[in-house]
Design a protein around this motif. Structure first.
Motif, mmCIF file in Angstrom:
data_model
loop_
_atom_site.group_PDB
_atom_site.id
_atom_site.type_symbol
_atom_site.label_atom_id
_atom_site.label_comp_id
_atom_site.label_asym_id
_atom_site.label_seq_id
_atom_site.Cartn_x
_atom_site.Cartn_y
_atom_site.Cartn_z
ATOM 1 N N MET A 151 65.011 -51.585 18.681
ATOM 2 C CA MET A 151 64.110 -51.927 19.781
ATOM 3 C C MET A 151 63.054 -52.933 19.320
ATOM 4 O O MET A 151 62.660 -53.823 20.082
ATOM 5 C CB MET A 151 63.434 -50.660 20.330
ATOM 6 N N LYS A 152 62.582 -52.800 18.065
ATOM 7 C CA LYS A 152 61.610 -53.765 17.535
ATOM 8 C C LYS A 152 62.237 -55.152 17.400
ATOM 9 O O LYS A 152 61.618 -56.162 17.732
ATOM 10 C CB LYS A 152 61.089 -53.295 16.175
ATOM 11 N N GLU A 155 62.665 -56.733 20.702
ATOM 12 C CA GLU A 155 61.371 -56.811 21.380
ATOM 13 C C GLU A 155 61.426 -56.149 22.762
ATOM 14 O O GLU A 155 61.043 -56.718 23.781
ATOM 15 C CB GLU A 155 60.901 -58.261 21.492
ATOM 16 N N VAL A 156 61.886 -54.896 22.785
ATOM 17 C CA VAL A 156 61.923 -54.106 24.014
ATOM 18 C C VAL A 156 60.518 -53.566 24.270
ATOM 19 O O VAL A 156 59.899 -52.971 23.394
ATOM 20 C CB VAL A 156 62.946 -52.949 23.894
ATOM 21 N N ASN A 157 60.007 -53.790 25.482
ATOM 22 C CA ASN A 157 58.663 -53.362 25.868
ATOM 23 C C ASN A 157 57.617 -53.771 24.829
ATOM 24 O O ASN A 157 56.935 -52.933 24.244
ATOM 25 C CB ASN A 157 58.602 -51.845 26.073
ATOM 26 N N PRO A 158 57.425 -55.060 24.613
ATOM 27 C CA PRO A 158 56.427 -55.481 23.618
ATOM 28 C C PRO A 158 55.015 -55.207 24.137
ATOM 29 O O PRO A 158 54.760 -55.230 25.340
ATOM 30 C CB PRO A 158 56.690 -56.969 23.472
ATOM 31 N N ILE A 159 54.114 -54.929 23.221
ATOM 32 C CA ILE A 159 52.721 -54.692 23.579
ATOM 33 C C ILE A 159 52.019 -56.043 23.533
ATOM 34 O O ILE A 159 52.029 -56.735 22.512
ATOM 35 C CB ILE A 159 52.061 -53.707 22.595
ATOM 36 N N THR A 160 51.403 -56.411 24.646
ATOM 37 C CA THR A 160 50.711 -57.692 24.726
ATOM 38 C C THR A 160 49.297 -57.459 25.207
ATOM 39 O O THR A 160 48.971 -56.395 25.731
ATOM 40 C CB THR A 160 51.432 -58.644 25.718
ATOM 41 N N SER A 164 47.032 -55.662 21.433
ATOM 42 C CA SER A 164 48.069 -56.024 20.477
ATOM 43 C C SER A 164 47.504 -56.777 19.285
ATOM 44 O O SER A 164 48.160 -56.911 18.261
ATOM 45 C CB SER A 164 49.140 -56.878 21.143
#
Length: 166
Positions: A151-152, A155-160, A164
């Protein structure tokens, strides 16, 4: 005219009900003496701390108790302790200390609760062992860590946003 007939009929019904109640209560209480109004006006015996004076005596009259009641009308200093206790026990079943004493009922309640919990645990173990299918392989720790890494990378559901940044 109709009102008078109705009122007269109601009065007769009330009188008949009182007569019926007194004859029925005599059959229930037997030879016991009525000594008060009672709880809600009923002729019954019950030991309660919040209602200490029952309507009837606990025991029925017998010759021994009747003799003590006659002796009771005189000087109380002439009565022995045993006679006073016998008079008390003829009128009441329990003392306040006996009413308030712990009964030990909590022990049986706790026992029933613990047996229920034990039965539920055995049922859970049986269901887990024989009824439910095994867990999927994705519940293994190695698989979950591999899934997190993937997932990393994707980039699944990245924190922006502000959170972040370090």
């Amino acid at each position: 005219m109709n009102n008078r007939i109705l009122i007269t009929g109601l009065r007769r019904a009330c009188i008949m009900q009182r007569v019926t109640m007194t004859t029925d209560s005599k059959a229930v209480i037997g030879n016991r003496e009525v000594v008060g109004f009672g709880m809600n006006g009923t002729e019954s015996y019950i030991d309660r701390v919040d209602f200490p004076m029952p309507a009837i005596r606990y025991k029925e009259n017998n010759p021994d108790i009747q003799a003590l009641r006659e002796k009771e009308k005189g000087d109380w200093k002439k009565l022995s302790i045993e006679e006073k206790k016998a008079l008390y026990r003829a009128s009441f079943c329990q003392t306040f200390a006996e009413i308030n004493a712990p009964t030990g009922r909590w022990k049986s309640s706790i026992g029933v609760i613990l047996m229920g919990i034990s039965g539920a645990l055995w049922l859970f173990i049986f269901m887990k062992k024989f009824v439910y299918p095994p867990l999927p392989v994705t519940f293994e720790e190695e698989r979950q860590l591999a899934q997190l890494e993937r997932m990393k990378i994707l980039e699944v559901n990245p924190i922006t946003g502000l959170t972040s940044r370090k």
